[in-house]
Structure formats: C-alpha cells, structure tokens
Design an enzyme around this catalytic site. Structure first.
Site, mmCIF file in Angstrom:
data_model
loop_
_atom_site.group_PDB
_atom_site.id
_atom_site.type_symbol
_atom_site.label_atom_id
_atom_site.label_comp_id
_atom_site.label_asym_id
_atom_site.label_seq_id
_atom_site.Cartn_x
_atom_site.Cartn_y
_atom_site.Cartn_z
ATOM 1 N N TYR A 44 0.813 -1.212 0.000
ATOM 2 C CA TYR A 44 0.000 0.000 0.000
ATOM 3 C C TYR A 44 0.856 1.274 0.000
ATOM 4 C CZ TYR A 44 -4.459 -2.343 1.141
ATOM 5 O OH TYR A 44 -5.609 -3.094 1.119
ATOM 6 N N GLY A 45 2.087 1.150 0.514
ATOM 7 C CA GLY A 45 2.881 2.327 0.846
ATOM 8 C C GLY A 45 3.336 3.177 -0.315
ATOM 9 N N CYS A 76 -3.216 -0.809 9.767
ATOM 10 C CA CYS A 76 -2.347 -0.308 8.709
ATOM 11 C C CYS A 76 -2.360 1.214 8.784
ATOM 12 C CB CYS A 76 -2.888 -0.776 7.360
ATOM 13 S SG CYS A 76 -2.041 -0.047 5.947
ATOM 14 N N CYS A 187 4.419 2.212 10.831
ATOM 15 C CA CYS A 187 3.937 1.206 9.883
ATOM 16 C C CYS A 187 3.891 -0.089 10.676
ATOM 17 C CB CYS A 187 4.906 1.066 8.711
ATOM 18 S SG CYS A 187 4.559 -0.375 7.663
ATOM 19 N N THR A 188 2.772 -0.790 10.593
ATOM 20 C CA THR A 188 2.603 -1.965 11.459
ATOM 21 C C THR A 188 3.538 -3.115 11.089
ATOM 22 O OG1 THR A 188 0.742 -2.630 10.050
ATOM 23 C CG2 THR A 188 0.228 -1.450 12.097
HETATM 24 N N1 DGL Z 1 1.449 -2.198 7.222
HETATM 25 C C1 DGL Z 1 1.121 -1.034 6.525
HETATM 26 C C2 DGL Z 1 1.208 0.230 7.351
HETATM 27 O O1 DGL Z 1 1.053 0.198 8.551
HETATM 28 C C3 DGL Z 1 1.497 -0.812 5.083
HETATM 29 C C4 DGL Z 1 2.543 -1.606 4.393
HETATM 30 C C5 DGL Z 1 2.445 -1.513 2.868
HETATM 31 O O2 DGL Z 1 1.618 -2.233 2.313
HETATM 32 O O3 DGL Z 1 3.155 -0.702 2.266
HETATM 33 O O4 DGL Z 1 1.369 1.298 6.834
#
Ligand code: DGL
Length: 254
Positions: A44-45, A76, A187-188
């Site tokens: 997602y980042g 997230c 970021c988790t």
């Molecule tokens: N775990 C996600 C977060 O806390 C995002 C990681 C990703 O997909 O880039 O932002």
C-alpha cells in the site's frame, strides 16, 4: 446481530497487522479474531490516494458482508491515515484505526530528536503533518519513508530471513546529524523487526501503537461479549496465492 462468536476483523495489506493482532491476542485471548491480508493489493505504501481509498473500501466492505464481524481494526497506518472517515461512513460497525504514536514519543522526550519511520505514503500525508504540529511541535521530528522495510518484514515472517541491509539502510538517518532518542514505528510491519532493531541500535527507544489499539478494542467491547477460553485466529486473504507456510505458522502461534 453480534453474538459471542462474532469475530473482530483485523486488516492490513500484508503481515504488518499481525503486530497489532498479537497485542489483541495478548489482552483478549478468547476473542474470535479474523486476520485479513490484502495480498492482491500489497504493497500500500507507494499507492496513490485515490487508488488506495477505492481498494480499501472495496476489500473491507466485501469482508464485512461475508464475515459479519463485530468490529473492524484497520491495522495499517497507510490506510488509516487516509481512509478512516470514508470507512466509518460506509460501515455500520465500529472501525478502529492505527496512526503513528507521535504523541507518546513526544511526551516521553520533550524537545528531543524523534524519528518517524513509516511508508512513503504515510510520511507524506497531511494527516501526519497535523499529528506532528499537534503533538510534537516542540520536538525535532525527522521522517523516513521506506518500502524496503515493509518487504523485509514480509520476508522475516514468511521466510525467517533476517534483513541483511538493515544497518546500512537506517544508520545514517538514525544517527546524523545527531542521534534520535526515540523512533515511532509508523507502519505496522516494522514492530515485527523489533528484535533486530533493538539489537543494532540498543540506545534507541522504538515506539509503536499495537498495545494502545488492543486497549481500545477492549474498551469498545466493554462487557458486550464475555471473552473466554481460547480460539484460533482465522487467516483470510485476497488474491489467488495463499500466504506461505511461515505466515500460517506465525498466525497459528498467536
Ligand atoms: N502495514 C502497513 C502500514 O502500517 C502498510 C505496508 C504496505 O503495504 O506498504 O502502513
């Protein structure tokens, strides 16, 4: 209708939200938990805002219809700092999000040097600017966006592979021009690398939001549901490829 078997649904793009799920399990071991990884949408980042909003609304909306959870935890930061208002408007269950714990770090280190380590999307968000202004205005906040760390956390959980380039990747940013005292893991995925981070930089305090989210889940549940016994976490995903053996083992051990 919410019953004792209605799960709490924890959602992330990949394995990152497991750092939050682990805290929820620690606090509420008998709570039925579903963990949803948007493997087909990962990562997602580095996605643009419009794409991400549409994606998260669709994936979470479909999952809520299918799984009938009592609550959704968006584990997230990249999604939460963008999509929470739209998700809350679209769903008729409580939605909890996770945002960088800047307030905690700033209170512990007034006027100090604080690092914010997150995805490129999260560090560049106006939501994050507002957090810095509201809670850490007296601190020197330095930000770093990393897609590498996200992938390294996936490889660590999925394959047991330690990130070989972690030191080179972060040391300059952490130590110069002067060392940071605390780093907010925004970021988790990143708390999953905590053992390696602590080993390489033992003087730095690494702050994340997992425990606070677990407390919030407990608070919102109130005495609505008796949480007893222990149930396995149900793993769900999008896309054709199921998560690998390492991820399944990790979830089974939660
Ligand atoms: N775990 C996600 C977060 O806390 C995002 C990681 C990703 O997909 O880039 O932002």
């Amino acid at each position: 209708m919410v019953t004792a078997s209605s799960p709490v649904l924890v959602f992330d793009s990949g394995v990152g939200g497991l750092s939050v799920a682990a805290e929820i399990r620690r606090r509420l071991p008998g709570l039925p938990l579903h963990y949803l990884m948007d493997r087909a949408g990962f990562p997602y980042g580095n996605k643009d805002d419009a794409t991400l909003i549409e994606r998260v609304l669709k994936v979470c909306g479909d999952a809520v219809v299918q799984q009938q959870p009592r609550m959704l935890v968006v584990a997230c930061n990249t999604a939460s700092t963008l999509v929470l208002p739209a998700l809350r408007a679209a769903l008729d269950i409580p939605v909890i999000g996770v945002v960088p714990a800047l307030k905690v770090a700033a209170q512990a280190s007034p006027g100090g040097n604080i690092g914010l380590l997150a995805t490129p999307a999260t560090v560049n968000r106006s939501y994050t600017d507002n957090l810095v202004h509201e809670f850490a205005a007296g601190c020197h906040v330095r930000r770093m966006g990393s897609t590498e760390l996200v992938q390294w956390a996936e490889d660590w959980v999925g394959l047991g592979r330690e990130p070989a380039a972690l030191f080179e990747h972060l040391d300059g940013w952490l130590m110069r021009p002067d060392p940071v005292s605390q780093v907010v893991l925004g970021c988790t995925h990143f708390p999953l690398l905590r053992p390696m981070l602590e080993r390489l930089w033992p003087t730095v305090i690494w702050v994340d939001s997992g425990e606070a989210i677990a407390r919030r889940v407990e608070q919102l549940l109130g005495n609505e549901i008796a949480v007893k016994g222990n149930t396995a976490v149900t793993l769900c995903w999008t896309g054709e490829q199921p998560p690998g053996e390492g991820v399944r083992r990790y979830v089974a051990a939660l």
